[in-house]
Each structure stands twice: as structure tokens, then as C-alpha cells.
Design a protein around this motif. Sequence first.
Motif, short mmCIF file in Angstrom:
data_model
loop_
_atom_site.label_atom_id
_atom_site.label_comp_id
_atom_site.label_asym_id
_atom_site.label_seq_id
_atom_site.Cartn_x
_atom_site.Cartn_y
_atom_site.Cartn_z
N ILE A 1 0.83 -1.22 0.00
CA ILE A 1 0.00 0.00 0.00
C ILE A 1 0.86 1.26 0.00
N THR A 2 1.89 1.31 0.85
CA THR A 2 2.68 2.54 1.03
C THR A 2 3.93 2.60 0.17
N HIS A 3 4.39 1.43 -0.33
CA HIS A 3 5.66 1.32 -1.08
C HIS A 3 6.87 1.70 -0.24
N LEU A 4 6.69 1.68 1.09
CA LEU A 4 7.81 1.92 1.99
C LEU A 4 8.55 0.60 2.24
N PRO A 5 9.82 0.66 2.67
CA PRO A 5 10.56 -0.58 2.97
C PRO A 5 9.85 -1.39 4.04
N PRO A 6 9.97 -2.73 4.00
CA PRO A 6 9.24 -3.59 4.95
C PRO A 6 9.55 -3.32 6.42
N TYR A 7 10.77 -2.84 6.72
CA TYR A 7 11.10 -2.64 8.14
C TYR A 7 10.23 -1.55 8.78
N VAL A 8 9.73 -0.60 7.97
CA VAL A 8 8.85 0.45 8.50
C VAL A 8 7.55 -0.18 8.99
N GLY A 9 6.98 -1.04 8.16
CA GLY A 9 5.76 -1.74 8.55
C GLY A 9 5.96 -2.63 9.76
N MET A 10 7.13 -3.29 9.82
CA MET A 10 7.42 -4.17 10.95
C MET A 10 7.54 -3.36 12.24
N MET A 11 8.10 -2.17 12.18
CA MET A 11 8.20 -1.32 13.37
C MET A 11 6.81 -0.88 13.83
N LEU A 12 5.92 -0.59 12.86
CA LEU A 12 4.54 -0.23 13.22
C LEU A 12 3.85 -1.42 13.89
N SER A 13 4.03 -2.61 13.32
CA SER A 13 3.43 -3.82 13.91
C SER A 13 3.97 -4.05 15.31
N LEU A 14 5.28 -3.87 15.49
CA LEU A 14 5.88 -4.06 16.80
C LEU A 14 5.30 -3.06 17.81
N ALA A 15 5.11 -1.82 17.37
CA ALA A 15 4.55 -0.79 18.26
C ALA A 15 3.15 -1.18 18.74
N VAL A 16 2.33 -1.71 17.80
CA VAL A 16 0.95 -2.11 18.16
C VAL A 16 0.97 -3.28 19.13
N VAL A 17 1.77 -4.31 18.80
CA VAL A 17 1.84 -5.51 19.67
C VAL A 17 2.39 -5.14 21.04
N ALA A 18 3.43 -4.28 21.07
CA ALA A 18 4.04 -3.86 22.33
C ALA A 18 3.06 -3.08 23.19
N THR A 19 2.23 -2.27 22.55
CA THR A 19 1.22 -1.48 23.28
C THR A 19 0.26 -2.40 24.03
N PHE A 20 -0.27 -3.40 23.32
CA PHE A 20 -1.19 -4.35 23.97
C PHE A 20 -0.47 -5.16 25.04
N ALA A 21 0.80 -5.51 24.78
CA ALA A 21 1.58 -6.28 25.76
C ALA A 21 1.76 -5.49 27.05
N GLU A 22 2.05 -4.20 26.91
CA GLU A 22 2.23 -3.34 28.08
C GLU A 22 0.92 -3.18 28.86
N ILE A 23 -0.17 -3.02 28.12
CA ILE A 23 -1.48 -2.86 28.78
C ILE A 23 -1.82 -4.13 29.56
N TYR A 24 -1.62 -5.29 28.92
CA TYR A 24 -1.97 -6.56 29.57
C TYR A 24 -1.08 -6.88 30.76
N SER A 25 0.16 -6.38 30.72
CA SER A 25 1.07 -6.68 31.84
C SER A 25 0.93 -5.67 32.98
N ASN A 26 0.10 -4.62 32.75
CA ASN A 26 -0.13 -3.60 33.78
C ASN A 26 1.16 -2.93 34.25
N SER A 27 2.07 -2.75 33.31
CA SER A 27 3.34 -2.10 33.66
C SER A 27 3.10 -0.63 33.95
N LYS A 28 3.81 -0.09 34.94
CA LYS A 28 3.62 1.31 35.35
C LYS A 28 4.57 2.25 34.62
N PHE A 29 5.50 1.69 33.86
CA PHE A 29 6.53 2.54 33.27
C PHE A 29 6.55 2.42 31.75
#
Length: 446
Positions: free
Chosen positions: A252-280
Motif C-alpha cells: 500500500i505505502t511502497h515503503l521498505p518492509p522494516y517500517v511496517g514491521m516497526m509499526l506492527s511491533l509498536a501495536v503488539v508492544a502497546t497491547f503487551a504493556e497494557i496486559y502486563s499492567n506495567s507502570k513505566f
Amino acid sequence: METIIIIVFLAGYLAITLEHTLKIDKLIPALAMMAILWAIIALTHLPVFEVNSELRELEPTHIDEILLHHLGKTAEILVFLLGAMTIVEIIDYFDGFATIKGYIRTRSKRKLLWLFSILAFVLSAIIDNLTATIVLVTILQKVINDRNTRLWFAGMVIIAANAGGAWSPIGDVTTTMLWIADKVSAGQLVIHVLIPSIVCMVVPTLIAGGNKAFKGTIDVDLSNNGPKSKYGSIMLYLGLGAIVFVPFFKTITHLPPYVGMMLSLAVVATFAEIYSNSKFTISDAVDIPGESDSHGHHSPVHASLSKIELPSILFFLGILLAVAALESLGMLFHYAENLNSAIPNTDIVVMLFGVGSAIIDNVPLVAASMGMFGEPMDNPLWHFIAYSAGTGGSMLIIGSAAGVVAMGMEKIDFFWYLKKIAWLALVGFVAGAGTFILLRDFILHG
């Protein structure tokens, strides 16, 4: 000077191949070889070139420019792999892969063979063949008590995982390299390589199904198959979905794949942090003195990053930049011309690559082929290289990352694999290659 360059490269290559004999991690010779090759080029002021793929000729350039160019291309692959590895480790942090064990509802060895082969084939296309093998061998250790039976299953998982990784742009390091270098597109790779890869997996599995090792049933308790964390299943599907999203993002964006992978990591990490109830925040990687629930104890992202296999990343850095040195000197370009003159049939050359990838690492082989051939994007040659390099490594247990990790986890003997599994892998490889050639010549191209 060219002779010295070749000697350094072959010596480093030999040390990588003999990693288990020398008991020296392969990242060490890879990094040393890379640094020495570029040092020789710099100190002797050897002319360096950039390959113009369209004109099929070498264009002179400066060493700083070409080194930066190759470092950039290599960094794209490494950052992509770092993102994918982190997502997989986050899934594992929540014990998400235990969800897969919940699908096992049969005690029949033959049905289990097909179940694990199909799981390996599908999983490796999403989380790469190395990780899929680790996950499935771990499950095998919990499901099958008899070690000899387990070794047979592990051998078939290696074949299926390598076949599954060959048709996906995120299934194997070599296909990822070809995809990021714009040699193949995700859609065309799937269209051309999926069916040959299925044949490569199905034929050995059919033959093995008649072996006495896969007759009868297993005696094991299949209860309590769910993940330890209540978020395990959610994180498994979220993580796998995030990785699969990357090729669509690139399209869709014609950007290099690592950009999309970083976005995916950000989304997964966000849910992981929420589920782990981390304060930091996830950028805080240091425990705060006196705080029992500080980030270092509870952050799934921090825990996952600490588990990433950095030796593999450094090995890829070394080997890719070492091959880039040979490419920059024009040696791979001239070698390709000589090879094409000696063996006009490129199908034979590519199949030899496949056989070669069982003996030596397929990463430098594919890196070399990218410097040798100048065919345009989605030329059948690149699809065949993806298939051969991805599946050929199954013929020896040391010929693929999946094989090496299974060898370590189950202490599989090299000669046991050679005697019992190698011929099955060879039959599958040849059957898949034949299927690819038939599809290309008689169906896709009339």
C-alpha cells in the motif's frame, strides 16, 4: 590481490561451515572476514563498482559511497528481523504458543505427522522457519515421550518448516532478503512458489507416513493444553496478524518492509504493556531501586528484547557485508558471466544452489546470487532461487537454521539424520523443483 581476497573469503566461509567442529560461533569468522575484506580494499585502493542491473554493467564509485549503500541495504534486513524476533518473543512471554498445543486432539502417530507438518508449513510462513521449528519441537517434547519417535517427528518438521518458509516473504531470511532487495514481490512469490513448496512438504510426508515410526498411537496426557496466561491466545493471534500485515503495508505505502514491521511491533508492544499492567514506559529499561514492581520485572517488551538472538543479527551483518565486498569489486558479476557460459541452463545452476545450501549457509549463497544475476523483479529465476535456497537446506541437518536448532534441542545425530531423513528431503526438493519448472514452462508461460 584478487587471490588474497578470495583466500580470505574462503577461509572465513570454511570457518563458518565448520562451526560445530571448531566450536567457534559463526558470527566471529563472519565479522572478521567482513572487516578484513573491506580493510584490504581500503588499504590497497582497489577500484570498487556498483552493479547497474538495467544495463548489466559495472559503474565505478567511491568506497565510502558503496559501503554506505551496502550497509543501508543490510540494515533494512537486520531491523526487519529485530522487529519480527521481538514480536515472536512477546507472544512467547504470554505463553501464546501453548494455544497451538490445544489443537492436538489425536493420539494417532500418522495423524500427528500430518498435523505437525501442516502446522510447521503454515507457521514458518508467518513467524519464519527457525521460530516455527523451536515452537513445534518444544510442543513435541511435551506431547511425545519416546525419544526415537520424537526424532522422526523433528526431522519431518524441519522439512515442512523449510518448505513453508520458501513461499513467504517473511518465512525465511533468504526470501526476506530477496523481497527487501526488490527481486521478488510478495504476491508473485506466493503465486509461483506456493504449489512447489506444498509438493516439497507433501511428498516426503506421504512417504514417511508408511514408515513404522509413524504407525500406532502415542500414550500421553493431552489435557491442560491451554496457555498459562489468560492473554496467551489474544497475543498469539495479534502477533501473527501483525507480522502478516507487513507485506500489505509495503504494497500500500511502497515503503521498505522494516517500517511496517516497526509499526506492527509498536501495536503488539502497546497491547503487551497494557496486559502486563506495567507502570513505566517501554523506553525505561532500568529497574528503579526500591521499587518491587519496576519496569524491568514486568515489561514484556524489555523481557522480549533481552531474549533476542543478537549473535544471529551480527552474523547476518558480517556475511552480507562480506559478500557485498566481493560484489563491489565486480567479482560476483564476472563469476556469473563465467558460470552462465559454462552452464547455459540456469535451472541447473539454481538447483545446484539448492544442493549447495545444504552444505553451506544459504544466506551468503542468496546474497551472492543477488550480485551475480541482473534479472528484473519477479523474473522466474528469483522465484526459483527462493525455492531452492529455502528448501535445499533440509537435505542435511546443518544445512538450515531450522535443522541446526532442532539438532541442538533434541541432540539429533548428524549421521542419523543423513540416513533416515536426508533422502526424504531430497525427494521432496526434486519433486518441488520439477513442479516449479512445469508450472513455469507449461502453465504460466503457455
